[in-house]
Design an enzyme around this catalytic site. Sequence first.
Site, short mmCIF file in Angstrom:
data_model
loop_
_atom_site.label_atom_id
_atom_site.label_comp_id
_atom_site.label_asym_id
_atom_site.label_seq_id
_atom_site.Cartn_x
_atom_site.Cartn_y
_atom_site.Cartn_z
N GLU A 146 71.39 98.08 13.22
CA GLU A 146 69.95 98.39 13.17
C GLU A 146 69.62 99.14 11.87
O GLU A 146 69.27 100.32 11.90
CB GLU A 146 69.54 99.23 14.37
CG GLU A 146 69.49 98.48 15.68
CD GLU A 146 68.97 99.36 16.81
OE1 GLU A 146 67.88 99.08 17.32
OE2 GLU A 146 69.66 100.32 17.18
N LYS A 189 63.40 111.38 17.14
CA LYS A 189 64.65 110.65 17.33
C LYS A 189 65.05 109.92 16.05
O LYS A 189 66.22 109.95 15.65
CB LYS A 189 64.53 109.65 18.49
CG LYS A 189 65.86 108.94 18.73
CD LYS A 189 65.86 108.04 19.95
CE LYS A 189 67.26 107.46 20.15
NZ LYS A 189 67.32 106.48 21.23
N GLY A 200 68.12 98.57 28.67
CA GLY A 200 67.18 97.70 29.36
C GLY A 200 67.64 97.39 30.78
O GLY A 200 66.84 97.36 31.71
N ASN A 215 64.67 101.53 19.27
CA ASN A 215 64.92 102.60 18.31
C ASN A 215 64.15 102.33 17.03
O ASN A 215 63.88 101.17 16.68
CB ASN A 215 66.41 102.72 18.00
CG ASN A 215 67.19 103.29 19.17
OD1 ASN A 215 66.72 104.19 19.86
ND2 ASN A 215 68.40 102.78 19.40
#
Length: 549
Positions: A497, A416, A224, A314
């Site tokens: 994550e 991805k 970011g 993601n």
Amino acid sequence: MRTSQHTDAHAAPTLSISLHQLRLFVTLARHRSFTRAGDEFGITQSAVSRSIRELEDEIALRLFDRTTRQVALTDTGRRLLARIAPLVEELEATLRPHAQASGEAGVVHLASSCGLTASVLPAMLASCRERWPETSVVVIDRPQSAVLQLVRSGEADLGVVIAPDNLDELSAEPPHAHAGFRSYISPWHESIRNIVSCISEGSKATILRRRPMKICVYGAGAIGGYMGTQLARAGADVSFVARGPHLAAMQANSVKLRIDGEEHAVKVRCTNNPAELGTQDIVIIALKAHSIPAVVDLIPPLLGPETSIVTAVNGLPYWYFYKHCGELEGTALQSVDPGGRQWDVFGPERAIGCVLLPAAEIAEPGVIEHHYGKKFPIGEPSGEITPRLQALHDIMAAADMEAPMRDNIRDEIWLKLWGNLCFNPISALTGATLDVLTSDPGTRALSKQMMLEAKAIGDQIGVNFRVDVERRINGAGAVGAHKTSMLMDCEVKRPMEIDPLMTVVQEIGRLVHVNTPMIDAVLALIKLREGVNQGTARAQPAPQSQKAA
């Protein structure tokens, strides 16, 4: 000896189509005006019309409906635009650095009110040609009210008028105010600064520029921060929402970006309170996806009626099944959007998808180090090439980031995710880097099985996997001794994550009735690892059947 060539009577005829025609097609589709498309290319309206007609004749398809009042894409034209626009954009992005390196002239589109065009502008432009012969100026002669609109729409780089009023979103540079102008324009357009300087000298005209695009990066970490700093350097009005020592360092010392062997210090407004920033044109959500649910209620102060939300995360985003046109249309994914809060508060209609392919890190608080990659594929959930998508692409291109516009961004997201699904948890559980886990027979086989389970799910919901499993694994291995983000988080006991990369795949598998035994097993292991890291893992009571035994 004479060699004869025989033409296959059944072979498809060779098409004679130029890149110029395709660029005109994309430009006309954006402007929906032969006049404005011609102005952008510096050619006449009739030349645009003739070129488009020749293109339609060559491919035997009608691309536009033409009336006396408007130009509109046909259904065929819309489908072709979705495929052609990304190809033209990628080709131009490839050629642009070579053109710049060879000294290609800059082109500035200057809108001028009729009186100025006839009186003072010729002498000014003659001076410009003498001082900067490599710069070309395309003059768009319009009434003063039209000049303002051309600058608002971005069709003109600059506007020159006398005593303007009703400027709305435009900013006015009075005579001799050009010294500070460069901070508002894209660095690749040095030509604009030269023209502003020239016109300002000895003139009472007011120079207009479009208000810089307001972009808030919510989560100014490595990626970011890299995106936001580049956008700020390109002239956008950027703000960061961040926290902790990183925020304090950026507030005190500017943001520092190390890229291409150089370090750039950029002053960006930074805060931990988004309510201070006001409504934005674009909000880029660049948090770890599992962190978003906790900040949903903090983001609405940034949102105006036309604000777009770019999901630079993601895994699968909250809007995934918006305009999906499948059996799961409108489904809110609980593993990434508990209770559908993002869907309800943000609205899926605001969303633009974005896939993160570059790598960067926070070298120290306030300092971002770019490692490799500049590509961020973007796309609308509907697959359309919309004006807001084009605007995002344009500002990212100005910021030296590649933003190919995709007609099915979900395919890019899955490509991805496909690797993240297995490589991330396996690396976190074993401590292995990508080159090791993709070459070890055991972990390679496990990765393959997890990916095949995910592909079976993707096939059920319309995903097009453009590479096979082996090629995807080999591509990850070619990255080398790289630690995945999940491994790095695990090592320092940061939350991982897990849900956006794994649980969401399991969730969709259950919705479409596809079994995922390998994904389930690895998911159970990594969740336990997370519990141990966070100190929440506890022994569970034994089931009744075990107590009876």
